[in-house]
Write a protein that holds these residues in place. Structure first.
Motif, PDB file in Angstrom:
ATOM      1  N   ILE A   1       0.598  -1.440  -0.309  1.00 51.10           N
ATOM      2  CA  ILE A   1       0.013   0.220   0.016  1.00 51.10           C
ATOM      3  C   ILE A   1       1.091   1.174  -0.283  1.00 51.10           C
ATOM      4  N   ASN A   2       1.028   2.195  -1.186  1.00 47.78           N
ATOM      5  CA  ASN A   2       1.395   3.443  -1.186  1.00 47.78           C
ATOM      6  C   ASN A   2       0.358   4.204   0.219  1.00 47.78           C
ATOM      7  N   PRO A   3       1.101   4.912   0.923  1.00 49.05           N
ATOM      8  CA  PRO A   3       0.590   5.790   2.246  1.00 49.05           C
ATOM      9  C   PRO A   3       0.420   6.711   1.712  1.00 49.05           C
ATOM     10  N   ALA A   4       0.505   6.704   0.763  1.00 51.56           N
ATOM     11  CA  ALA A   4       0.243   8.437   0.459  1.00 51.56           C
ATOM     12  C   ALA A   4      -1.176   8.256  -0.614  1.00 51.56           C
ATOM     13  N   THR A   5      -1.741   7.421  -0.667  1.00 55.36           N
ATOM     14  CA  THR A   5      -2.620   6.951  -1.482  1.00 55.36           C
ATOM     15  C   THR A   5      -3.424   5.858  -1.090  1.00 55.36           C
ATOM     16  N   GLY A   6      -3.258   5.693   0.152  1.00 56.41           N
ATOM     17  CA  GLY A   6      -4.152   4.063   0.514  1.00 56.41           C
ATOM     18  C   GLY A   6      -4.065   3.052  -0.335  1.00 56.41           C
ATOM     19  N   ARG A   7      -3.425   2.407  -1.766  1.00 58.14           N
ATOM     20  CA  ARG A   7      -4.028   1.693  -2.514  1.00 58.14           C
ATOM     21  C   ARG A   7      -2.625   1.113  -2.761  1.00 58.14           C
ATOM     22  N   ALA A   8      -2.739   0.523  -3.495  1.00 58.23           N
ATOM     23  CA  ALA A   8      -1.340  -0.030  -3.705  1.00 58.23           C
ATOM     24  C   ALA A   8      -0.705   0.231  -4.954  1.00 58.23           C
ATOM     25  N   TYR A   9       0.660  -0.026  -4.756  1.00 54.14           N
ATOM     26  CA  TYR A   9       0.709   0.558  -6.242  1.00 54.14           C
ATOM     27  C   TYR A   9       1.318   0.639  -7.144  1.00 54.14           C
ATOM     28  N   ARG A  10       0.916  -0.723  -7.616  1.00 54.21           N
ATOM     29  CA  ARG A  10       1.552  -1.244  -9.161  1.00 54.21           C
ATOM     30  C   ARG A  10       1.832  -1.066  -9.899  1.00 54.21           C
ATOM     31  N   LEU A  11       1.170  -0.505 -10.943  1.00 54.74           N
ATOM     32  CA  LEU A  11       2.893   0.244 -11.741  1.00 54.74           C
ATOM     33  C   LEU A  11       2.896   1.620 -11.623  1.00 54.74           C
ATOM     34  N   THR A  12       2.200   1.542 -10.673  1.00 52.91           N
ATOM     35  CA  THR A  12       2.723   3.405 -10.059  1.00 52.91           C
ATOM     36  C   THR A  12       4.433   3.671  -9.117  1.00 52.91           C
ATOM     37  N   PHE A  13       4.699   1.816  -8.999  1.00 50.60           N
ATOM     38  CA  PHE A  13       5.773   2.251  -8.327  1.00 50.60           C
ATOM     39  C   PHE A  13       7.270   2.233  -8.859  1.00 50.60           C
ATOM     40  N   PRO A  14       8.089   3.248  -8.501  1.00 45.86           N
ATOM     41  CA  PRO A  14       8.800   3.647  -9.281  1.00 45.86           C
ATOM     42  C   PRO A  14       9.724   2.854 -10.108  1.00 45.86           C
ATOM     43  N   VAL A  15      10.410   3.126 -11.182  1.00 43.48           N
ATOM     44  CA  VAL A  15      11.696   1.891 -11.672  1.00 43.48           C
ATOM     45  C   VAL A  15      13.008   1.452 -11.124  1.00 43.48           C
ATOM     46  N   LEU A  16      12.861  -0.064 -10.458  1.00 47.43           N
ATOM     47  CA  LEU A  16      13.178  -0.899 -10.475  1.00 47.43           C
ATOM     48  C   LEU A  16      14.167  -1.236 -10.168  1.00 47.43           C
ATOM     49  N   THR A  17      15.027  -1.367  -9.280  1.00 47.16           N
ATOM     50  CA  THR A  17      16.631  -1.564  -9.884  1.00 47.16           C
ATOM     51  C   THR A  17      17.687  -2.392  -9.394  1.00 47.16           C
ATOM     52  N   VAL A  18      18.101  -3.166  -9.568  1.00 49.00           N
ATOM     53  CA  VAL A  18      19.488  -3.994  -8.942  1.00 49.00           C
ATOM     54  C   VAL A  18      19.919  -2.943  -7.425  1.00 49.00           C
ATOM     55  N   GLU A  19      20.345  -2.343  -7.977  1.00 42.93           N
ATOM     56  CA  GLU A  19      21.210  -0.750  -6.841  1.00 42.93           C
ATOM     57  C   GLU A  19      20.477  -1.007  -5.720  1.00 42.93           C
ATOM     58  N   ASP A  20      18.522  -0.634  -5.813  1.00 41.36           N
ATOM     59  CA  ASP A  20      17.762  -0.423  -4.965  1.00 41.36           C
ATOM     60  C   ASP A  20      17.746  -1.473  -4.721  1.00 41.36           C
ATOM     61  N   ILE A  21      18.409  -2.808  -4.949  1.00 40.09           N
ATOM     62  CA  ILE A  21      17.527  -3.772  -4.510  1.00 40.09           C
ATOM     63  C   ILE A  21      18.989  -3.843  -3.169  1.00 40.09           C
ATOM     64  N   ALA A  22      20.325  -3.632  -3.602  1.00 40.54           N
ATOM     65  CA  ALA A  22      21.457  -3.820  -3.073  1.00 40.54           C
ATOM     66  C   ALA A  22      20.919  -2.797  -2.093  1.00 40.54           C
ATOM     67  N   HIS A  23      20.792  -1.519  -1.780  1.00 44.15           N
ATOM     68  CA  HIS A  23      20.519  -0.488  -0.607  1.00 44.15           C
ATOM     69  C   HIS A  23      19.445  -1.146   0.257  1.00 44.15           C
ATOM     70  N   ALA A  24      18.581  -1.934   0.205  1.00 47.16           N
ATOM     71  CA  ALA A  24      17.570  -1.946   1.333  1.00 47.16           C
ATOM     72  C   ALA A  24      18.450  -3.243   1.854  1.00 47.16           C
ATOM     73  N   GLY A  25      18.720  -3.798   1.261  1.00 48.15           N
ATOM     74  CA  GLY A  25      19.789  -5.040   1.914  1.00 48.15           C
ATOM     75  C   GLY A  25      20.883  -4.556   2.941  1.00 48.15           C
ATOM     76  N   HIS A  26      21.453  -3.577   2.756  1.00 52.58           N
ATOM     77  CA  HIS A  26      22.235  -2.627   3.396  1.00 52.58           C
ATOM     78  C   HIS A  26      21.652  -2.160   3.737  1.00 52.58           C
ATOM     79  N   GLU A  27      20.893  -1.075   4.238  1.00 50.04           N
ATOM     80  CA  GLU A  27      19.847  -1.297   5.780  1.00 50.04           C
ATOM     81  C   GLU A  27      19.363  -2.118   6.647  1.00 50.04           C
ATOM     82  N   VAL A  28      19.281  -3.658   6.124  1.00 49.34           N
ATOM     83  CA  VAL A  28      19.403  -4.359   7.715  1.00 49.34           C
ATOM     84  C   VAL A  28      20.226  -4.350   7.986  1.00 49.34           C
ATOM     85  N   VAL A  29      21.782  -4.627   7.715  1.00 42.13           N
ATOM     86  CA  VAL A  29      23.221  -5.071   7.320  1.00 42.13           C
ATOM     87  C   VAL A  29      23.242  -3.432   8.048  1.00 42.13           C
TER      88      VAL A  29
END
Lengths: 365, 365
Positions: free
Chosen positions: B102-130
């Motif tokens: 759910i996009n907190p700004a709209t209260g609805r699922a992102y679906r195709l309004t999700f921004p372009v996803l990259t491998v860098e974003d996945i790495a970045h999210a993993g780093h936040e956990v670390v």
């Protein structure tokens, strides 16, 4: 332009290899050059999955054929010397009897009532043309891809009918990887709601299914190496539709899109399904208990087997199997292993490698 | 069973690599073993395209994980010695923020309004956990397939964050053959009318599109050689529907059908589209001007690069490129070239070959 197309109409029933009978079968073909006495200089060509019998241009049809660089005066299949016949496969929509033909018993198109089509049926139909032309023994029977399977079936079914065989990027049978890819192509077409269990209208064919199946075909007809060199990571030269995060980014995607668009509408979907399935079903081992025994029974004097190292669909090991089996049977075999980059399609593209090999073989016949 | 799943919730905005910002990002992960002082014994694992963070069983979730044979007490990634973290990729539907969130700004699922996803974003999210776990420097960052791309992005984005890197069946970037195959998978899903431009209901997902795309994936994840040995031309053990000339004949068709059925419904189609596209877009050369320069900048002490000779999607040459580039940059590199028959999927299947390689590398760290 079908001005060069000839039609053989059979006046007796055509018995299909896996059962069923077709009445009033027509077989489309084209010829180039002049037949010598008893057809001693005749070369029969079978086609791949989708081409028509228009393998080369001629006076009556000057449009370029699908193997234009291979056939003609001074070309490897030299029409000054050879009488060349190319047959449109039974089951193909380009003039031969097929699922789009009218069933004389019902007055309606066969569609899915067409009997199971096999590579043997395609070979058999080609042989009818040869016999009708008064040819006693072919100089050579030649075919690439499905056409290569068909020449193998031809040699198995009609001993003594040809002095030599040229098998190009073919196989004694389809392996599961190739079957899986073709099965998926067929399923993509069949899942298109416009397919309507084969009952689509002529102006409402399952375009999407055909387009996607064609793309999958194109991916497997070439090689990863060629595409790496050709496209790299080049970006497509077009504006992305805003709000479409999955549009075309890369040149390779744009290439596939353009080519699939061209193909769609040119080929009847039901015919495609039948011929594609025939490739899966073919197994030369059916003609002798094993592939090697079937090859041992071939009566040709000489064989040329050409394979391409980057072929994903009919890998080079399958070409080697053919060459070794023929040699074990006492045939004089030339096995040529080409390093072409264009994968399964190389016989249509890498003419500089294919031409001399075929010219040399036929020149020595 | 998600009892072992932990969630890191970020309280600051998450800036996406190609633009756009996500609020309230959640990142799902699991851990095994105990962290040493400052996390000196920590290993971070990124996953392939579809798995969750459940890489192995644990007391709180005893169901087998996707890399069960690799992770655990006495296993190559030995949880008696190492503190192991596996992160669910950003954009994946198994707990991390993704197009189904759910996009907190709209209260609805992102679906195709999700921004372009990259491998860098996945790495970045993993780093936040670390970082959230107080780990100063990872002992190793490990990943197969997309996970391998992600470890490369991780090393590029976070110099000094890991002492070693293990890249398995990965690539510095996707080549056109792999892009074409994934592009076609995405198009098959998008052309399913049930996709509705991403706006399908939870109980009416584009099942057909997902099933066909999965089949195509499965064909390319294995190798022609393995299937030849495994299925040959064995016929499927089931009755053909009468009047269906294109049903299942061969065992390989039956196998694909069964496995595609299992997958469908387990993975959200929009998430699949986003992550699949991320693999196409990744190019390590973006982090230095060239792949080699990007690899030269890596700060890890040691690298293990594993490739499989039958891999169609990430061919062995791409593994070699990584190993050579890392060695040229002065890293201590172990390059292992495995003759596994199972193609790209070998890291999940050919455990007898993979386990000792990984055990030896980590054992010497």
């Amino acid at each position: 332009m079908n001005a060069a197309r000839k039609i053989l109409k059979l006046d007796r029933p055509f018995e299909m290899h896996r059962g069923g009978t077709l009445q009033g079968v027509e077989i489309a073909y084209e010829t180039w050059g002049d037949p010598a006495h008893r057809g001693d200089n005749a070369i029969l060509i079978f086609t791949g999955l989708t081409p028509s019998a228009h393998a080369a241009s001629s006076e009556s049809d000057p449009s370029p054929g699908w193997w234009e660089d291979m056939i003609g005066p001074g070309r490897p299949i030299d029409t000054r010397r050879f009488f060349v016949i190319c047959v449109n496969s039974l089951g193909s929509p380009f003039g031969s009897t097929s699922p789009v033909s009218i069933n004389p018993a019902t007055g309606r198109a066969y569609r899915l009532t067409f009997p199971v089509l096999t590579v043997e049926d395609i070979a058999h139909a080609g042989h009818e043309v040869v016999v009708s032309l008064g040819i006693e023994k072919l100089l050579a029977v030649v075919g690439p891809s499905l056409g290569g399977m068909t020449v193998l079936a031809y040699c198995a079914l009609f001993p003594g009918a040809a002095r030599s065989v040229v098998s190009i990027s073919a196989a004694a049978r389809s392996l599961p990887f190739a079957i899986a890819l073709r099965s998926l192509q067929r399923e993509i077409i069949r899942r298109d709601s416009a397919w309507r269990e084969g009952d689509y209208a002529a102006d409402a064919i399952p375009v999407e299914g055909m387009r996607l199946a064609r793309k999958l075909g194109m991916i497997t007809y070439r090689s990863a190496k060629e595409w790496g060199l050709r496209f790299g990571r080049e970006r497509a030269d077009l504006q992305r539709r805003p709000g479409d995060p999955f549009g075309i980014d890369f040149e390779v995607e744009s290439y596939l899109e353009n080519h699939a668009e061209k193909f769609t509408g040119q080929y009847d979907p039901n015919c495609y399904l039948y011929i594609s399935r025939a490739m899966d079903l073919f197994d030369l081992a059916d003609h002798g208990g094993s592939v090697n025994e079937a090859l041992r029974r071939f009566t040709v004097e000489r064989a040329l087997v050409i394979g391409v190292e980057t072929d994903l669909l009919f890998p080079i090991e399958q070409q080697q199997e053919l060459a070794e089996g023929l040699a074990a049977g006492g045939r004089e075999v030339t096995f040529v292993r080409l390093p072409s980059l264009q994968g399964h399609d190389s016989f249509l593209v890498d003419m500089d490698r294919f031409r001399p090999v075929i010219a040399e073989f036929l020149g020595s016949m």
